[in-house]
Design a protein around this motif. Structure first.
Motif, short mmCIF file in Angstrom:
data_model
loop_
_atom_site.label_atom_id
_atom_site.label_comp_id
_atom_site.label_asym_id
_atom_site.label_seq_id
_atom_site.Cartn_x
_atom_site.Cartn_y
_atom_site.Cartn_z
N UNK A 201 0.84 -1.19 0.00
CA UNK A 201 0.00 0.00 0.00
C UNK A 201 0.88 1.25 0.00
N UNK A 202 0.66 2.15 -0.93
CA UNK A 202 1.30 3.46 -0.90
C UNK A 202 0.35 4.43 -0.21
N UNK A 203 0.89 5.20 0.73
CA UNK A 203 0.07 6.15 1.49
C UNK A 203 0.60 7.57 1.35
N UNK A 204 -0.31 8.53 1.46
CA UNK A 204 0.10 9.93 1.39
C UNK A 204 0.26 10.51 2.79
N UNK A 209 -4.66 5.66 1.55
CA UNK A 209 -4.07 4.72 0.59
C UNK A 209 -4.31 5.26 -0.82
N UNK A 210 -3.22 5.54 -1.52
CA UNK A 210 -3.33 6.12 -2.86
C UNK A 210 -2.98 5.13 -3.96
N UNK A 211 -2.43 3.98 -3.58
CA UNK A 211 -2.12 2.95 -4.58
C UNK A 211 -1.99 1.61 -3.89
N UNK A 212 -2.50 0.57 -4.55
CA UNK A 212 -2.36 -0.80 -4.07
C UNK A 212 -1.75 -1.63 -5.19
N UNK A 213 -0.75 -2.41 -4.87
CA UNK A 213 -0.14 -3.29 -5.86
C UNK A 213 0.15 -4.65 -5.27
N UNK A 214 0.45 -5.59 -6.13
CA UNK A 214 0.85 -6.93 -5.67
C UNK A 214 2.17 -7.27 -6.32
N UNK A 215 2.92 -8.18 -5.71
CA UNK A 215 4.23 -8.50 -6.26
C UNK A 215 4.72 -9.84 -5.73
N UNK A 216 5.50 -10.51 -6.54
CA UNK A 216 6.20 -11.71 -6.09
C UNK A 216 7.35 -11.32 -5.17
N UNK A 217 7.94 -10.17 -5.44
CA UNK A 217 9.01 -9.60 -4.61
C UNK A 217 8.60 -8.16 -4.30
N UNK A 218 8.04 -7.95 -3.11
CA UNK A 218 7.48 -6.64 -2.77
C UNK A 218 8.53 -5.54 -2.88
N UNK A 233 3.66 7.64 -12.38
CA UNK A 233 4.58 7.15 -11.35
C UNK A 233 5.33 8.30 -10.68
N UNK A 234 5.67 9.31 -11.45
CA UNK A 234 6.35 10.48 -10.89
C UNK A 234 5.45 11.19 -9.89
N UNK A 235 4.19 11.39 -10.26
CA UNK A 235 3.23 12.05 -9.37
C UNK A 235 2.96 11.20 -8.13
N UNK A 236 2.88 9.89 -8.34
CA UNK A 236 2.67 8.98 -7.21
C UNK A 236 3.82 9.08 -6.22
N UNK A 237 5.04 9.10 -6.73
CA UNK A 237 6.21 9.20 -5.86
C UNK A 237 6.25 10.51 -5.09
N UNK A 268 -6.59 6.34 -5.66
CA UNK A 268 -6.66 7.31 -6.75
C UNK A 268 -5.71 6.98 -7.90
N UNK A 269 -4.60 6.30 -7.62
CA UNK A 269 -3.63 6.03 -8.68
C UNK A 269 -3.79 4.65 -9.32
N UNK A 270 -4.73 3.86 -8.84
CA UNK A 270 -5.05 2.62 -9.53
C UNK A 270 -6.07 2.91 -10.63
N UNK A 271 -6.04 2.11 -11.67
CA UNK A 271 -6.98 2.30 -12.77
C UNK A 271 -8.40 2.08 -12.29
#
Length: 453
Positions: A201-204, A209-218, A233-237, A268-271
């Protein structure tokens, strides 16, 4: 080269340490060692005791991790952290330090990865099996000191391989690339991310929570966001101030967790959610010669659907699996159209019905078996998955063809019915996206699927 070879034993879920052993070397000379039982401040499950021999009584008077933290910091300082399956040991120790507000970061090497590179050709690279192949004695398997001593011998064997220096340097170079994290994100937060499967989870700054992702290697996936040149991605960062995560064990469980998180938080940053896909259905019919066919069409055009799917590709995949499993004919499952027989189709499963080499009665019987299989494939099912930790399993529960949720359970817990899983179940809502995920795994022959009543 200064390095420490380390092994830990844990109390299962939560990975609280019960024992740790560290050997510090400078080149080939042992210069220090440290071994201790550790009080995990929780009960040790019976299956862990059966595996390691460590029980509650043994650790009752042992020091807590906080009491030996300085010893561990000292012996590992300015040394490469080496372990067999290093992520497990490193993350367990790092999490213990995090619990007492101490940052623990070391360069690390994994003897599993090194062995695969320098000693190729082994069927398995588990410590026990590899040591048996290499005649490395293990005195006290599944105890920290015994496993650490065996790993020391293994690492010395690896060091003697012709390309060892180059391989180790390349591994360390990859591991120590400078990590540039966004200016509002603490480096410590990034450093403590695990290199395992799960969601993040990316948080501001407002903890939203502004983005949620999944990964094999977080950790690796999170880092990839920071190097992207895409405007999103730049705005998210720029907005990112914190990263949280949940381990899943398997990629399938991560998919389910991600779906639930996206629908709950609407970051907000997920499709935006896609429009519901067109529904298709597999159905059966009998031709004028009496042969049973399996085919698919849109759900609206299918009066007696056997299995609902959400793409033509999924329909074809299901039919191909049924062909293989029940020796059906690609021609009569409509995978191969416009031919007298199925001889040119890649799946050679047919026993000759299309060439009049098999009786219609026998063929139709197998089609009926395939239909029964499809009707029951997702009725009442427990799908077993890899757990987050070594002695844990994950599960997915389906009842009356409806997804009920997932959960995690000790690998050695006695489960006889779906009711036994209820205390461990994390309830979830069923939806089309989930059905698509489950459709893929239920038809896969490599999945551990248990039918329940």
């Amino acid at each position: 080269m200064i390095y420490t070879v380390i092994d830990v034993e844990t109390a299962g879920p939560g990975n609280k340490l019960t024992e740790i052993s560290i050997f510090r070397y400078e080149d080939d000379e042992l210069i220090d060692e440290f071994t201790s039982l550790v009080d995990p401040q929780q009960l040790i499950p019976e299956y862990i005791t059966d595996l390691t021999g460590i029980d509650d009584l043994m650790v009752a008077k042992a020091p807590t991790f906080a009491e030996i933290a300085e010893d561990i910091l000292s012996i590992t300082q300015n040394a490469i952290f080496i372990a067999h399956n290093v992520s497990f040991d490193y993350n367990a120790i790092q999490n213990e330090f995090a619990a007492i507000d101490i940052k623990f970061v070391r360069k690390k090497l994994c003897t599993v990865r090194l062995s695969r590179k320098l000693l190729p050709g082994h069927k398995t690279y588990s410590l026990g099996k590899l040591c048996a192949k290499l005649d490395i004695p293990i005195v006290g398997r599944h105890r920290a000191r015994g496993d650490a001593e065996a790993t020391v011998i293994l690492f010395k064997i690896l060091l003697k391989q012709p390309t060892a220096v180059e391989v180790i340097e390349s591994f360390l170079k990859k591991a120590t690339k400078e990590t540039k994290v966004p200016k509002h994100l603490k480096q410590e937060t990034f450093d403590q991310l695990p290199s395992t499967t799960g969601i993040y989870y990316f948080k501001d700054e407002n903890d939203a929570i502004i983005y949620v992702g999944r990964a094999k290697d977080i950790k690796k996936r999170v880092l990839s966001h920071f190097s992207s040149k895409a405007e999103k991605e730049i705005n998210l960062s720029k907005e990112l101030t914190d990263v949280d995560y949940e381990l899943s064990g398997s990629e399938t469980i991560a998919l389910l967790m991600e779906d639930a998180a996206l629908k709950e938080h609407l970051p907000k940053y997920n499709q935006a959610p896609k429009r519901a896909p067109k529904a298709y259905a597999i159905f059966s019919y009998q031709d004028r010669n009496g042969i049973l066919h399996l085919a698919y069409n849109t759900l609206k055009s299918t009066p007696n659907a056997i299995q609902i799917l959400y793409s033509i590709q999924e329909c074809n995949h299901y039919l191909e699996v049924l062909c293989k499993q029940f020796n059906l004919c690609p021609k009569y499952t409509h995978l191969q159209e416009g031919t007298a027989n199925c001889s040119l189709y890649p799946i050679q499963s047919c026993k000759g019905i299309c060439d009049k080499k098999e009786s219609m009665a026998l063929y139709n019987l197998r089609v009926k078996q395939a239909i029964d299989y499809l009707k029951n494939i997702s009725k009442n099912v427990i799908v077993k998955q890899k757990g987050r930790y070594e002695n844990e399993e994950a599960f997915i529960l389906i009842e009356n063809s409806s997804y009920k949720g997932y959960g995690f359970i000790d690998k050695y817990e006695q489960i006889n019915t779906s009711e036994d899983l209820e205390p461990f179940l994390i309830p979830q809502q069923d939806n089309i996206d989930i059905q698509r995920v489950l459709n893929k795994i239920l038809i896969s022959p490599d999945q551990s699927v248990v039918q329940t009543q």
